[in-house]
Scaffold this motif. Structure first.
Motif, PDB file in Angstrom:
ATOM      1  N   MET A  16       0.848  -1.178   0.000  1.00  0.00           N
ATOM      2  CA  MET A  16       0.000   0.000   0.000  1.00  0.00           C
ATOM      3  C   MET A  16       0.890   1.236   0.000  1.00  0.00           C
ATOM      4  SD  MET A  16      -3.102   1.052   2.603  1.00  0.00           S
ATOM      5  CE  MET A  16      -3.812  -0.566   2.469  1.00  0.00           C
ATOM      6  N   SER A  17       0.497   2.236  -0.713  1.00  0.00           N
ATOM      7  CA  SER A  17       1.244   3.486  -0.802  1.00  0.00           C
ATOM      8  C   SER A  17       1.413   4.095   0.589  1.00  0.00           C
ATOM      9  CB  SER A  17       0.487   4.442  -1.714  1.00  0.00           C
ATOM     10  OG  SER A  17       1.033   5.720  -1.662  1.00  0.00           O
ATOM     11  N   ALA A  18       2.624   4.584   0.880  1.00  0.00           N
ATOM     12  CA  ALA A  18       2.928   5.123   2.211  1.00  0.00           C
ATOM     13  C   ALA A  18       2.013   6.282   2.568  1.00  0.00           C
ATOM     14  CB  ALA A  18       4.382   5.546   2.288  1.00  0.00           C
ATOM     15  N   ASP A  19       1.721   7.158   1.603  1.00  0.00           N
ATOM     16  CA  ASP A  19       0.867   8.293   1.937  1.00  0.00           C
ATOM     17  C   ASP A  19      -0.564   7.852   2.241  1.00  0.00           C
ATOM     18  OD1 ASP A  19       0.497   7.733  -0.849  1.00  0.00           O
ATOM     19  OD2 ASP A  19      -0.398   9.713  -1.106  1.00  0.00           O
ATOM     20  N   GLN A  78      -1.304   4.770   3.516  1.00  0.00           N
ATOM     21  CA  GLN A  78      -1.203   3.972   4.735  1.00  0.00           C
ATOM     22  C   GLN A  78      -1.239   4.834   5.996  1.00  0.00           C
ATOM     23  OE1 GLN A  78       2.113   1.332   4.654  1.00  0.00           O
ATOM     24  NE2 GLN A  78       1.513   0.254   6.477  1.00  0.00           N
ATOM     25  N   ASP A  79      -0.753   6.059   5.918  1.00  0.00           N
ATOM     26  CA  ASP A  79      -0.697   6.942   7.078  1.00  0.00           C
ATOM     27  C   ASP A  79      -1.959   7.782   7.255  1.00  0.00           C
ATOM     28  OD1 ASP A  79       1.859   6.003   7.642  1.00  0.00           O
ATOM     29  OD2 ASP A  79       2.826   7.584   6.486  1.00  0.00           O
ATOM     30  N   ARG A  82      -5.756   4.342  -7.102  1.00  0.00           N
ATOM     31  CA  ARG A  82      -5.712   5.034  -5.812  1.00  0.00           C
ATOM     32  C   ARG A  82      -6.971   4.727  -5.010  1.00  0.00           C
ATOM     33  NH1 ARG A  82      -2.515   8.214  -2.701  1.00  0.00           N
ATOM     34  NH2 ARG A  82      -3.623   9.723  -1.426  1.00  0.00           N
ATOM     35  N   LEU A  96      -7.629   0.421   2.690  1.00  0.00           N
ATOM     36  CA  LEU A  96      -7.304   1.034   3.973  1.00  0.00           C
ATOM     37  C   LEU A  96      -8.554   1.186   4.827  1.00  0.00           C
ATOM     38  CD1 LEU A  96      -5.092   2.689   5.702  1.00  0.00           C
ATOM     39  CD2 LEU A  96      -6.334   4.651   4.809  1.00  0.00           C
TER      40      LEU A  96
END
Length: 78
Positions: free
Chosen positions: A1-4, A6-7, A40, A47
Motif C-alpha cells: 500500500m502506498s505510504a501516503d 497507509q498513514d 488510488r 485502507l
C-alpha cells in the motif's frame, strides 16, 4: 500500500475515496488519469476496510458486567 495512503486516518481516506468515485462517475478525467484514480481508489478502499475491521474487532472484544457496563476486553476467540 502506498505510504501516503497507509498513514491516512479513516475519515481522510473515506473523504478522498468519495472524491475519486465522484470524478470517475462524472467522467471528468482522461482515460490515463481515470486508471490512476481507480488504482488510488482501490488503495483507499483497502485502507478503509482494514480500519473498519480493526474497529469491529475492538468492539467485539468489549466485555460487560451483570449491569451491562463495560469491564474491559477479552480475546475474540475467548
Amino acid at each position: 500500500m502506498s505510504a501516503d495512503v497507509q498513514d491516512m486516518s479513516f475519515e481522510d481516506a473515506l473523504r478522498e475515496l468519495e472524491q475519486v468515485v465522484g470524478k470517475l462517475e462524472r467522467g471528468e478525467v482522461p482515460l490515463d488519469e481515470s486508471i490512476a484514480l481507480y488504482e488510488r481508489g482501490a488503495l483507499l478502499k483497502k485502507l478503509c476496510e482494514g480500519k473498519l475491521k480493526d474497529a469491529e474487532e475492538k468492539v467485539a472484544k468489549l466485555t460487560l458486567d451483570g449491569d451491562g457496563k463495560p469491564t474491559g476486553t477479552a480475546p475474540l476467540d475467548g
